[in-house]
Motif scaffolding. Structure first.
Motif, PDB file in Angstrom:
ATOM      1  N   ARG A   1       0.820  -1.202   0.000  1.00  0.00           N
ATOM      2  CA  ARG A   1       0.000   0.000   0.000  1.00  0.00           C
ATOM      3  C   ARG A   1       0.860   1.261   0.000  1.00  0.00           C
ATOM      4  O   ARG A   1       2.085   1.194   0.102  1.00  0.00           O
ATOM      5  N   ASP A   2       0.171   2.384  -0.117  1.00  0.00           N
ATOM      6  CA  ASP A   2       0.807   3.706  -0.089  1.00  0.00           C
ATOM      7  C   ASP A   2       1.879   3.815  -1.170  1.00  0.00           C
ATOM      8  O   ASP A   2       1.643   3.418  -2.302  1.00  0.00           O
ATOM      9  N   GLU A   3       3.062   4.316  -0.823  1.00  0.00           N
ATOM     10  CA  GLU A   3       4.091   4.532  -1.843  1.00  0.00           C
ATOM     11  C   GLU A   3       4.633   3.238  -2.432  1.00  0.00           C
ATOM     12  O   GLU A   3       5.313   3.248  -3.463  1.00  0.00           O
ATOM     13  N   PHE A   4       4.328   2.095  -1.795  1.00  0.00           N
ATOM     14  CA  PHE A   4       4.802   0.807  -2.291  1.00  0.00           C
ATOM     15  C   PHE A   4       3.782   0.120  -3.197  1.00  0.00           C
ATOM     16  O   PHE A   4       3.996  -1.016  -3.613  1.00  0.00           O
ATOM     17  N   ASP A   5       2.710   0.801  -3.483  1.00  0.00           N
ATOM     18  CA  ASP A   5       1.625   0.269  -4.303  1.00  0.00           C
ATOM     19  C   ASP A   5       2.172  -0.241  -5.642  1.00  0.00           C
ATOM     20  O   ASP A   5       2.751   0.530  -6.407  1.00  0.00           O
TER      21      ASP A   5
ATOM     22  N   LEU B   1       8.683  -6.025  -4.246  1.00  0.00           N
ATOM     23  CA  LEU B   1       9.304  -7.320  -3.975  1.00  0.00           C
ATOM     24  C   LEU B   1      10.571  -7.204  -3.134  1.00  0.00           C
ATOM     25  O   LEU B   1      11.250  -8.202  -2.899  1.00  0.00           O
ATOM     26  N   ALA B   2      10.870  -6.000  -2.658  1.00  0.00           N
ATOM     27  CA  ALA B   2      12.076  -5.783  -1.852  1.00  0.00           C
ATOM     28  C   ALA B   2      11.733  -5.781  -0.371  1.00  0.00           C
ATOM     29  O   ALA B   2      10.761  -5.153   0.052  1.00  0.00           O
ATOM     30  N   ASP B   3      12.570  -6.454   0.420  1.00  0.00           N
ATOM     31  CA  ASP B   3      12.346  -6.516   1.868  1.00  0.00           C
ATOM     32  C   ASP B   3      13.240  -5.563   2.645  1.00  0.00           C
ATOM     33  O   ASP B   3      13.343  -5.666   3.862  1.00  0.00           O
ATOM     34  N   HIS B   4      13.874  -4.609   1.948  1.00  0.00           N
ATOM     35  CA  HIS B   4      14.806  -3.701   2.617  1.00  0.00           C
ATOM     36  C   HIS B   4      14.405  -2.233   2.473  1.00  0.00           C
ATOM     37  O   HIS B   4      15.222  -1.342   2.734  1.00  0.00           O
ATOM     38  N   VAL B   5      13.152  -1.967   2.076  1.00  0.00           N
ATOM     39  CA  VAL B   5      12.749  -0.580   1.792  1.00  0.00           C
ATOM     40  C   VAL B   5      11.684  -0.075   2.767  1.00  0.00           C
ATOM     41  O   VAL B   5      11.014   0.911   2.494  1.00  0.00           O
ATOM     42  N   ASP B   6      11.530  -0.769   3.901  1.00  0.00           N
ATOM     43  CA  ASP B   6      10.591  -0.376   4.954  1.00  0.00           C
ATOM     44  C   ASP B   6       9.126  -0.586   4.591  1.00  0.00           C
ATOM     45  O   ASP B   6       8.242   0.019   5.206  1.00  0.00           O
ATOM     46  N   ASP B   7       8.872  -1.435   3.615  1.00  0.00           N
ATOM     47  CA  ASP B   7       7.503  -1.860   3.355  1.00  0.00           C
ATOM     48  C   ASP B   7       7.094  -2.874   4.431  1.00  0.00           C
ATOM     49  O   ASP B   7       7.952  -3.447   5.119  1.00  0.00           O
TER      50      ASP B   7
ATOM     51  N   THR C   1       9.666   8.238 -15.950  1.00  0.00           N
ATOM     52  CA  THR C   1       8.526   8.884 -16.593  1.00  0.00           C
ATOM     53  C   THR C   1       7.262   8.016 -16.602  1.00  0.00           C
ATOM     54  O   THR C   1       6.161   8.542 -16.752  1.00  0.00           O
ATOM     55  N   ASP C   2       7.409   6.707 -16.430  1.00  0.00           N
ATOM     56  CA  ASP C   2       6.256   5.810 -16.454  1.00  0.00           C
ATOM     57  C   ASP C   2       5.900   5.394 -15.031  1.00  0.00           C
ATOM     58  O   ASP C   2       6.173   4.285 -14.584  1.00  0.00           O
ATOM     59  N   SER C   3       5.276   6.298 -14.298  1.00  0.00           N
ATOM     60  CA  SER C   3       4.975   6.057 -12.887  1.00  0.00           C
ATOM     61  C   SER C   3       3.867   5.023 -12.691  1.00  0.00           C
ATOM     62  O   SER C   3       3.757   4.425 -11.616  1.00  0.00           O
ATOM     63  N   LYS C   4       3.050   4.789 -13.691  1.00  0.00           N
ATOM     64  CA  LYS C   4       1.972   3.805 -13.568  1.00  0.00           C
ATOM     65  C   LYS C   4       2.530   2.396 -13.507  1.00  0.00           C
ATOM     66  O   LYS C   4       2.017   1.548 -12.769  1.00  0.00           O
ATOM     67  N   ARG C   5       3.592   2.137 -14.263  1.00  0.00           N
ATOM     68  CA  ARG C   5       4.106   0.768 -14.343  1.00  0.00           C
ATOM     69  C   ARG C   5       5.337   0.505 -13.495  1.00  0.00           C
ATOM     70  O   ARG C   5       5.572  -0.631 -13.075  1.00  0.00           O
ATOM     71  N   PHE C   6       6.147   1.564 -13.248  1.00  0.00           N
ATOM     72  CA  PHE C   6       7.453   1.308 -12.649  1.00  0.00           C
ATOM     73  C   PHE C   6       7.704   2.098 -11.368  1.00  0.00           C
ATOM     74  O   PHE C   6       7.282   3.247 -11.244  1.00  0.00           O
ATOM     75  N   TYR C   7       8.416   1.480 -10.466  1.00  0.00           N
ATOM     76  CA  TYR C   7       8.982   2.196  -9.330  1.00  0.00           C
ATOM     77  C   TYR C   7      10.188   2.996  -9.820  1.00  0.00           C
ATOM     78  O   TYR C   7      10.894   2.594 -10.745  1.00  0.00           O
ATOM     79  N   SER C   8      10.446   4.125  -9.167  1.00  0.00           N
ATOM     80  CA  SER C   8      11.614   4.937  -9.487  1.00  0.00           C
ATOM     81  C   SER C   8      12.132   5.594  -8.213  1.00  0.00           C
ATOM     82  O   SER C   8      11.432   6.411  -7.603  1.00  0.00           O
ATOM     83  N   TYR C   9      13.322   5.237  -7.834  1.00  0.00           N
ATOM     84  CA  TYR C   9      13.927   5.830  -6.641  1.00  0.00           C
ATOM     85  C   TYR C   9      14.233   7.307  -6.873  1.00  0.00           C
ATOM     86  O   TYR C   9      14.026   8.141  -5.991  1.00  0.00           O
ATOM     87  N   ARG C  10      14.686   7.634  -8.056  1.00  0.00           N
ATOM     88  CA  ARG C  10      15.013   9.033  -8.335  1.00  0.00           C
ATOM     89  C   ARG C  10      13.760   9.901  -8.328  1.00  0.00           C
ATOM     90  O   ARG C  10      13.791  11.043  -7.872  1.00  0.00           O
ATOM     91  N   ARG C  11      12.671   9.376  -8.803  1.00  0.00           N
ATOM     92  CA  ARG C  11      11.425  10.139  -8.848  1.00  0.00           C
ATOM     93  C   ARG C  11      10.777  10.268  -7.475  1.00  0.00           C
ATOM     94  O   ARG C  11      10.317  11.337  -7.085  1.00  0.00           O
ATOM     95  N   ASP C  12      10.750   9.166  -6.707  1.00  0.00           N
ATOM     96  CA  ASP C  12       9.947   9.120  -5.487  1.00  0.00           C
ATOM     97  C   ASP C  12      10.734   8.979  -4.195  1.00  0.00           C
ATOM     98  O   ASP C  12      10.187   9.239  -3.122  1.00  0.00           O
ATOM     99  N   GLY C  13      11.988   8.565  -4.262  1.00  0.00           N
ATOM    100  CA  GLY C  13      12.751   8.353  -3.032  1.00  0.00           C
ATOM    101  C   GLY C  13      12.302   7.091  -2.320  1.00  0.00           C
ATOM    102  O   GLY C  13      12.824   6.005  -2.569  1.00  0.00           O
ATOM    103  N   ARG C  14      11.350   7.202  -1.452  1.00  0.00           N
ATOM    104  CA  ARG C  14      10.792   6.038  -0.746  1.00  0.00           C
ATOM    105  C   ARG C  14       9.847   5.299  -1.686  1.00  0.00           C
ATOM    106  O   ARG C  14       8.782   5.805  -2.039  1.00  0.00           O
ATOM    107  N   THR C  15      10.243   4.095  -2.094  1.00  0.00           N
ATOM    108  CA  THR C  15       9.477   3.385  -3.114  1.00  0.00           C
ATOM    109  C   THR C  15       9.835   1.910  -3.096  1.00  0.00           C
ATOM    110  O   THR C  15      10.723   1.475  -2.349  1.00  0.00           O
ATOM    111  N   GLY C  16       9.158   1.138  -3.937  1.00  0.00           N
ATOM    112  CA  GLY C  16       9.396  -0.300  -4.006  1.00  0.00           C
ATOM    113  C   GLY C  16      10.426  -0.665  -5.062  1.00  0.00           C
ATOM    114  O   GLY C  16      11.138   0.193  -5.588  1.00  0.00           O
TER     115      GLY C  16
END
Length: 246
Positions: free
Chosen positions: A28-32, A36-42, A219-234
């Motif tokens: 949920r939230d920013e990890f929506d 699949l990562a267990d090190h990002v505080d999800d 640029t494709d926020s619907k399909r992909f996580y981006s650390y540079r775009r969002d910081g806290r992400t999956g």
């Protein structure tokens, strides 16, 4: 439903190579939603459920060989190393072993050979590229370079990857031709094409087929996580394995 990208390359049918998107999970939230990562505080239970969903949906033959990625150039080998070891690539020549790397802007690179006898998954950020992670991964492959197939999964696009002069110098000092992967941006900065940087190294090594490189995680926020775009992400997963022969 889980959305997957399939590697587009002339590999044998028993070579399975897929990349997840962010869609189809329970986070949920920013990890929506398919983090699949267990090190990002999800939430830990959400990650476990996402991994179970992935295994079921892809009919994985075994638990993926998850790594502790450190932006280096070590290559783990399934059967010799243990899950969770510090490495940024993983190799196998045995059916049923699932190689995997996690990314959210860095380049996921999948490797196999034309006969489908071996596979490797590579996590290549700019530090790993400069450090030689691609070359180290290729050195593990038994097939000659001209028989190796490489596919580049979703990474940060050239229009979004701004770096400083020091990053450009790292690559240009190693290979002058790398300069073509950098376009001038604002003063003291460049727009870097991570796909081209990887492609140049693969070409220099003599790799026979190079595909992919058609996405931008930023640029494709619907399909992909981006650390540079969002910081806290999956994180998305890029997986490759050999199916058992019938």
């Amino acid at each position: 439903m889980i959305e997957l990208l399939q590697a587009e390359w002339p590999a044998p049918a028993h070579v399975r190579a897929v990349v997840t998107t962010r869609q189809g999970g329970v986070s949920r939230d920013e990890f929506d939603s398919l983090n699949l990562a267990d090190h990002v505080d999800d939430d830990a239970e959400a990650v476990k459920q996402n991994r179970r969903l992935l295994a079921h949906y892809c009919q994985l033959p075994n638990e993926p060989f998850w790594l502790q990625q450190v932006h280096g150039c070590e290559v783990a080998q399934i059967g010799k190393d243990v899950r969770g070891c510090a490495a940024d690539a993983v190799y196998s020549d045995q059916a049923g072993d699932v190689c995997v790397v996690l990314t959210a802007d860095c380049l996921p690179l999948l490797l196999t050979d034309r006969d489908g006898c071996e596979v490797c998954a590579v996590h290549a950020g700019w530090r790993g590229l400069a450090g030689g992670v691609i070359e180290r991964a290729l050195a593990c492959m038994q097939a000659p370079a001209e028989s190796i197939l490489a596919w580049m999964g979703p990474a940060i696009g050239a229009s979004a990857f701004e770096v400083g002069e020091e990053v450009r110098q790292v690559f240009v000092s190693d290979a002058e031709e790398s300069g073509q992967a950098f376009i001038p941006g604002r003063p003291g900065h460049w727009l870097a094409d991570i796909y081209l940087l990887a492609k140049l190294r693969l070409m220099r090594a003599g790799v026979g087929f190079i595909g992919g490189g058609d996405y931008c995680t930023v640029t494709d926020s619907k399909r992909f996580y981006s650390y540079r775009r969002d910081g806290r992400t999956g994180r998305m997963a890029s997986l490759i394995w050999l199916e058992e022969s019938l």
